[in-house]
Design a protein around this motif. Structure first.
Motif, PDB file in Angstrom:
ATOM      1  N   GLU A   6      -6.836   2.398   4.234  1.00 19.65           N
ATOM      2  CA  GLU A   6      -5.823   2.971   3.348  1.00 19.65           C
ATOM      3  C   GLU A   6      -6.085   2.543   1.910  1.00 19.65           C
ATOM      4  O   GLU A   6      -6.003   3.344   0.977  1.00 19.65           O
ATOM      5  CB  GLU A   6      -4.417   2.543   3.797  1.00 19.65           C
ATOM      6  CG  GLU A   6      -3.298   2.977   2.878  1.00 19.65           C
ATOM      7  CD  GLU A   6      -2.980   4.466   2.903  1.00 19.65           C
ATOM      8  OE1 GLU A   6      -2.166   4.894   2.070  1.00 19.65           O
ATOM      9  OE2 GLU A   6      -3.536   5.213   3.728  1.00 19.65           O
ATOM     10  N   ALA A   7      -6.438   1.270   1.726  1.00 17.98           N
ATOM     11  CA  ALA A   7      -6.747   0.764   0.382  1.00 17.98           C
ATOM     12  C   ALA A   7      -7.948   1.496  -0.210  1.00 17.98           C
ATOM     13  O   ALA A   7      -7.953   1.826  -1.404  1.00 17.98           O
ATOM     14  CB  ALA A   7      -6.995  -0.745   0.437  1.00 17.98           C
ATOM     15  N   LEU A  47       0.824  -1.211   0.000  1.00 24.32           N
ATOM     16  CA  LEU A  47       0.000   0.000   0.000  1.00 24.32           C
ATOM     17  C   LEU A  47       0.858   1.261   0.000  1.00 24.32           C
ATOM     18  O   LEU A  47       0.510   2.257  -0.636  1.00 24.32           O
ATOM     19  CB  LEU A  47      -0.944  -0.010   1.206  1.00 24.32           C
ATOM     20  CG  LEU A  47      -2.040  -1.079   1.165  1.00 24.32           C
ATOM     21  CD1 LEU A  47      -2.813  -1.093   2.483  1.00 24.32           C
ATOM     22  CD2 LEU A  47      -2.975  -0.880  -0.011  1.00 24.32           C
ATOM     23  N   THR A  48       1.993   1.212   0.688  1.00 19.36           N
ATOM     24  CA  THR A  48       2.914   2.359   0.691  1.00 19.36           C
ATOM     25  C   THR A  48       3.473   2.597  -0.703  1.00 19.36           C
ATOM     26  O   THR A  48       3.571   3.750  -1.157  1.00 19.36           O
ATOM     27  CB  THR A  48       4.058   2.130   1.704  1.00 19.36           C
ATOM     28  OG1 THR A  48       3.478   1.984   3.005  1.00 19.36           O
ATOM     29  CG2 THR A  48       5.048   3.274   1.697  1.00 19.36           C
ATOM     30  N   LEU A  49       3.816   1.535  -1.408  1.00 26.48           N
ATOM     31  CA  LEU A  49       4.301   1.667  -2.785  1.00 26.48           C
ATOM     32  C   LEU A  49       3.235   2.305  -3.676  1.00 26.48           C
ATOM     33  O   LEU A  49       3.524   3.215  -4.458  1.00 26.48           O
ATOM     34  CB  LEU A  49       4.692   0.293  -3.335  1.00 26.48           C
ATOM     35  CG  LEU A  49       5.085   0.242  -4.796  1.00 26.48           C
ATOM     36  CD1 LEU A  49       6.367   1.033  -5.035  1.00 26.48           C
ATOM     37  CD2 LEU A  49       5.257  -1.192  -5.245  1.00 26.48           C
ATOM     38  N   SER A  85      -3.548  12.861   3.131  1.00 27.92           N
ATOM     39  CA  SER A  85      -2.379  12.364   3.868  1.00 27.92           C
ATOM     40  C   SER A  85      -2.777  11.124   4.670  1.00 27.92           C
ATOM     41  O   SER A  85      -3.962  10.859   4.895  1.00 27.92           O
ATOM     42  CB  SER A  85      -1.860  13.445   4.812  1.00 27.92           C
ATOM     43  OG  SER A  85      -2.797  13.642   5.869  1.00 27.92           O
ATOM     44  N   GLU A  86      -1.773  10.390   5.118  1.00 23.39           N
ATOM     45  CA  GLU A  86      -2.046   9.185   5.905  1.00 23.39           C
ATOM     46  C   GLU A  86      -2.820   9.535   7.176  1.00 23.39           C
ATOM     47  O   GLU A  86      -3.706   8.776   7.591  1.00 23.39           O
ATOM     48  CB  GLU A  86      -0.737   8.467   6.226  1.00 23.39           C
ATOM     49  CG  GLU A  86      -0.082   7.889   4.979  1.00 23.39           C
ATOM     50  CD  GLU A  86       1.243   7.209   5.266  1.00 23.39           C
ATOM     51  OE1 GLU A  86       1.269   6.356   6.176  1.00 23.39           O
ATOM     52  OE2 GLU A  86       2.223   7.524   4.580  1.00 23.39           O
ATOM     53  N   GLU A  87      -2.519  10.660   7.785  1.00 20.41           N
ATOM     54  CA  GLU A  87      -3.240  11.087   8.985  1.00 20.41           C
ATOM     55  C   GLU A  87      -4.698  11.391   8.666  1.00 20.41           C
ATOM     56  O   GLU A  87      -5.598  11.057   9.437  1.00 20.41           O
ATOM     57  CB  GLU A  87      -2.568  12.317   9.611  1.00 20.41           C
ATOM     58  CG  GLU A  87      -1.174  12.050  10.160  1.00 20.41           C
ATOM     59  CD  GLU A  87      -0.088  12.024   9.078  1.00 20.41           C
ATOM     60  OE1 GLU A  87      -0.315  12.550   7.964  1.00 20.41           O
ATOM     61  OE2 GLU A  87       0.984  11.463   9.349  1.00 20.41           O
ATOM     62  N   MET A  88      -4.924  12.033   7.528  1.00 15.57           N
ATOM     63  CA  MET A  88      -6.299  12.342   7.108  1.00 15.57           C
ATOM     64  C   MET A  88      -7.079  11.065   6.793  1.00 15.57           C
ATOM     65  O   MET A  88      -8.271  10.981   7.077  1.00 15.57           O
ATOM     66  CB  MET A  88      -6.294  13.272   5.894  1.00 15.57           C
ATOM     67  CG  MET A  88      -5.886  14.688   6.200  1.00 15.57           C
ATOM     68  SD  MET A  88      -7.110  15.581   7.171  1.00 15.57           S
ATOM     69  CE  MET A  88      -8.470  15.646   6.033  1.00 15.57           C
TER      70      MET A  88
END
Length: 109
Positions: free
Chosen positions: A79-80, A46-48, A64-67
């Motif tokens: 996240e996905a 997922l980071t890639l 953003s990841e926080e959002m």
């Protein structure tokens, strides 16, 4: 061919014959269906995808990841979901840009 049987059949000769007749990428997919992917591997994948979207897609399509934690939730599936939404938003923006592009001037006068 029954992929599940290919990986559970205890007889080595049957397994060997099955492995020779199925392309490598199909064997990998069949293996993934029968096993769980570790969370660390999922997170790395997922980071890639996130880094690729951040680099190549329009700004603002991916929070953003926080959002993402606040909007969707803290789990990997959230996240996905955010990544999928960013891909769809990018396609929508590209289609809108194509539709709004004025026609090129005609060479003939």
């Amino acid at each position: 061919m029954n992929f599940k049987r290919m990986h559970t059949d205890p007889h080595p000769a049957i397994q060997a014959a099955s492995l020779k007749s199925v392309p490598e990428h199909f064997r990998r997919i069949a293996c993934l269906k029968g096993m769980k992917i570790e969370a660390d591997e999922c997170r790395a994948a997922l980071t890639l995808i996130r880094r690729t979207i951040e680099e190549h897609c329009p700004p603002g399509v991916l929070p953003s990841e926080e959002m993402v934690n606040g909007l969707y939730g803290p789990e990997l599936i959230h996240e996905a979901e955010a990544l999928a939404a960013a891909i769809v938003a990018t396609i929508d923006k590209m289609q809108l840009r194509v539709m709004m592009k004025p026609p090129s001037p005609s060479i003939k006068s």
